[in-house]
Design a protein around this motif. Structure first.
Motif, PDB file in Angstrom:
ATOM      1  N   PHE A  11      -4.537  42.359 -36.876  1.00 20.90           N
ATOM      2  CA  PHE A  11      -4.166  42.572 -35.279  1.00 20.90           C
ATOM      3  C   PHE A  11      -3.950  43.970 -34.501  1.00 20.90           C
ATOM      4  O   PHE A  11      -5.081  45.446 -34.657  1.00 20.90           O
ATOM      5  CB  PHE A  11      -4.431  42.224 -34.065  1.00 20.90           C
ATOM      6  CG  PHE A  11      -4.961  42.168 -33.013  1.00 20.90           C
ATOM      7  CD1 PHE A  11      -6.909  41.510 -32.720  1.00 20.90           C
ATOM      8  CD2 PHE A  11      -4.694  42.981 -31.686  1.00 20.90           C
ATOM      9  CE1 PHE A  11      -7.705  42.189 -31.723  1.00 20.90           C
ATOM     10  CE2 PHE A  11      -5.260  42.927 -30.652  1.00 20.90           C
ATOM     11  CZ  PHE A  11      -6.934  42.548 -30.460  1.00 20.90           C
ATOM     12  N   ALA A  12      -3.265  43.933 -35.211  1.00 22.83           N
ATOM     13  CA  ALA A  12      -2.910  45.583 -34.486  1.00 22.83           C
ATOM     14  C   ALA A  12      -3.817  46.967 -35.733  1.00 22.83           C
ATOM     15  O   ALA A  12      -3.847  48.137 -35.697  1.00 22.83           O
ATOM     16  CB  ALA A  12      -1.595  45.842 -34.593  1.00 22.83           C
ATOM     17  N   GLN A  13      -3.794  45.869 -36.874  1.00 24.36           N
ATOM     18  CA  GLN A  13      -4.232  47.543 -38.096  1.00 24.36           C
ATOM     19  C   GLN A  13      -5.922  47.487 -37.887  1.00 24.36           C
ATOM     20  O   GLN A  13      -6.176  48.043 -39.189  1.00 24.36           O
ATOM     21  CB  GLN A  13      -3.686  46.586 -38.961  1.00 24.36           C
ATOM     22  CG  GLN A  13      -2.419  46.953 -39.586  1.00 24.36           C
ATOM     23  CD  GLN A  13      -1.471  47.583 -39.946  1.00 24.36           C
ATOM     24  OE1 GLN A  13      -3.075  49.249 -39.379  1.00 24.36           O
ATOM     25  NE2 GLN A  13      -0.578  48.675 -39.412  1.00 24.36           N
ATOM     26  N   ASN A  14      -6.539  47.022 -37.164  1.00 23.95           N
ATOM     27  CA  ASN A  14      -7.732  46.476 -36.739  1.00 23.95           C
ATOM     28  C   ASN A  14      -8.067  45.664 -38.066  1.00 23.95           C
ATOM     29  O   ASN A  14      -9.648  45.983 -38.342  1.00 23.95           O
ATOM     30  CB  ASN A  14      -8.475  47.799 -36.770  1.00 23.95           C
ATOM     31  CG  ASN A  14      -9.204  47.838 -35.480  1.00 23.95           C
ATOM     32  OD1 ASN A  14     -10.255  47.007 -35.796  1.00 23.95           O
ATOM     33  ND2 ASN A  14     -10.550  49.005 -36.130  1.00 23.95           N
ATOM     34  N   LEU A  15      -7.589  44.858 -38.187  1.00 22.45           N
ATOM     35  CA  LEU A  15      -8.552  44.341 -39.002  1.00 22.45           C
ATOM     36  C   LEU A  15      -9.019  42.677 -38.598  1.00 22.45           C
ATOM     37  O   LEU A  15      -7.773  41.554 -38.216  1.00 22.45           O
ATOM     38  CB  LEU A  15      -7.489  43.345 -40.124  1.00 22.45           C
ATOM     39  CG  LEU A  15      -7.980  42.661 -41.824  1.00 22.45           C
ATOM     40  CD1 LEU A  15      -9.006  43.538 -42.763  1.00 22.45           C
ATOM     41  CD2 LEU A  15      -6.533  42.344 -42.843  1.00 22.45           C
ATOM     42  N   GLN A  16      -9.745  41.454 -39.093  1.00 20.80           N
ATOM     43  CA  GLN A  16     -10.663  41.040 -38.501  1.00 20.80           C
ATOM     44  C   GLN A  16     -10.812  39.840 -39.486  1.00 20.80           C
ATOM     45  O   GLN A  16     -11.576  39.458 -40.490  1.00 20.80           O
ATOM     46  CB  GLN A  16     -11.950  40.910 -37.999  1.00 20.80           C
ATOM     47  CG  GLN A  16     -12.812  40.247 -36.980  1.00 20.80           C
ATOM     48  CD  GLN A  16     -12.069  38.986 -36.232  1.00 20.80           C
ATOM     49  OE1 GLN A  16     -12.397  39.846 -34.448  1.00 20.80           O
ATOM     50  NE2 GLN A  16     -11.661  38.149 -36.138  1.00 20.80           N
ATOM     51  N   LEU A  17      -9.750  39.209 -38.752  1.00 19.55           N
ATOM     52  CA  LEU A  17     -10.063  37.697 -40.227  1.00 19.55           C
ATOM     53  C   LEU A  17     -11.111  36.684 -39.879  1.00 19.55           C
ATOM     54  O   LEU A  17     -11.280  36.347 -38.470  1.00 19.55           O
ATOM     55  CB  LEU A  17      -8.516  36.874 -39.385  1.00 19.55           C
ATOM     56  CG  LEU A  17      -7.336  36.797 -40.180  1.00 19.55           C
ATOM     57  CD1 LEU A  17      -6.420  35.798 -39.741  1.00 19.55           C
ATOM     58  CD2 LEU A  17      -7.426  36.974 -41.417  1.00 19.55           C
TER      59      LEU A  17
END
Length: 406
Positions: free
Chosen positions: A363-369
């Motif tokens: 989430f901190a790396q702007n990655l949406q699972l």
């Protein structure tokens, strides 16, 4: 024994957090797990020696270790008239030397009467997966015991995934399909795209349009079963033939074994992509697969297309990137650099019960699972709030595509 049950693999388990006295040689050299009396109902009350398979699990697959050792079950108070104090002595292994106080420990008696000793560092995905699989809500410094045979669990996709990741071979071959497979392909493996298409053709009770999440898992499970059926047939024939001119060539055997393992790994990833591609086409969503962005990176899927991605005047907010990883663990970071124009990346994975530490970092790396709907239950309630199902992801892409068409 019925297929698909946890009891096919374990008779019973005990689990706890490792204490310093159990693993720290500066405190104790006893090499023993203490306070394990509850295991007596499974191991009995007589002194016995077990072959042990020790596995050290981490979120970096390259650091996962596996080693064979031995464990001795005995009553330290054997001569006491009223007291019993059962202990489990373990032999020296690099895995136990690597273990630390606070690590999660699970010991399971398997159906071939071996002891599986699984260790996962605190806060890892491996720990979270084992806790979920064995339905352990809280874990402390005292052993908890579970008799699997009297409290069984039907293994779903996530359960099979976790068992396989810790080294258990999941037998899903289905002889009833062998004649159809051999009639279609003979005694050889077809390309992954052809085999994925074949797997989809054998299922007619799912809808990639109305139920994409359910359909994806059904296709993946069916292809895995069909592949295992064909693999078992081909490998059995090779074992009958022997290896090399003298039939017992070790190098030839090792080479064949590696080819089997590599085929399994690569096929699973390709199958995942193949079935997603089929769903996107069924949904009439525009995309490019494996096209080059910057620095020869090739994201698995780009929406609406690679042509639009390379148009400087195409609105960035209408671009979407989807990485595809059967396992996330340490590999999820690879997708972060695959499409510079797109700030928020999407990643779909089949990894269940990813740790809170990892999902927070994503989430901190702007990655949406993106997690198939049936696997979302393996995550905590707070984690699920930030997960997209495949259906959710398709909605996002379709909304952007609608704006693009206008």
């Amino acid at each position: 024994m019925e297929k698909g049950l946890l009891s096919k693999y374990f008779k019973g388990i005990v689990a706890k957090k490792l204490s310093e006295v159990e693993v720290d040689p500066r405190i104790s050299n006893q090499h023993e797990f203490n306070g394990i009396n509850e295991f007596k109902s499974i191991l009995g009350s007589e002194k016995s020696i077990y072959e042990g398979v020790f596995v050290y699990l981490t979120d970096n697959e390259e650091d996962t270790l596996k080693e064979v050792g031995s464990l001795t079950w005995y009553n330290a108070r054997e001569n006491h008239p009223t007291r019993n104090e059962f202990r489990l002595y373990y032999s020296t292994t690099q895995i136990m030397e690597k273990a630390n106080a606070g690590d999660f420990l699970l010991i399971g008696l398997t159906h071939d009467n071996k002891l599986a000793v699984l260790i996962a560092p605190r806060g890892t995905t491996a720990e979270q997966q084992l806790l979920w699989l064995f339905e352990i809500k809280e874990i402390g410094n005292k052993f908890i015991f579970r008799d699997i045979s009297s409290n069984d669990t039907k293994l779903n996709f996530a359960g099979k995934y976790i068992l396989n990741s810790v080294g258990f071979e999941i037998d899903e071959a289905e002889p009833d399909f062998l004649d159809l497979i051999l009639k279609t392909f003979g005694n050889q493996f077809p390309s992954t795209a052809v085999f994925s298409d074949f797997a989809r053709s054998t299922i007619n009770n799912v809808s990639p349009i109305e139920e994409p999440d359910k359909t994806l898992i059904a296709w993946l499970e069916r292809e895995e079963m069909l592949f295992k059926t064909l693999e078992k047939h081909i490998v059995s024939k090779k074992l009958e033939q022997g290896f090399g001119e003298n039939k017992v060539d070790v190098d030839d055997f090792i080479s064949f074994s590696l080819s089997v393992q590599n085929r399994r790994k690569s096929r699973a990833g390709f199958a995942f992509e193949n079935h997603l591609e089929s769903i996107f086409k069924s949904q009439k969503i525009s995309f490019s697969k494996g096209a080059k962005t910057e620095r020869n990176n090739k994201p698995d899927f780009l929406f609406p297309s690679i042509i639009n991605y390379h148009k400087p005047d195409f609105p960035v907010e209408l671009l979407t990137m989807l990485g595809v990883k059967t396992t996330a663990k340490d590999r999820w970071r690879q997708v972060l650099s695959e499409a510079d124009r797109i700030s928020q990346k999407h990643l779909i994975t089949l990894e269940p019960a990813i740790s809170l530490n990892q999902t927070d970092e994503m989430f901190a790396q702007n990655l949406q699972l993106v997690i198939p709907q049936s696997l979302k239950e393996t995550f905590t309630a707070s984690q699920q709030l930030n997960l997209l199902s495949l259906q959710d992801f398709l909605y996002v892409v379709r909304q952007r595509q609608t704006k693009f068409i206008k």
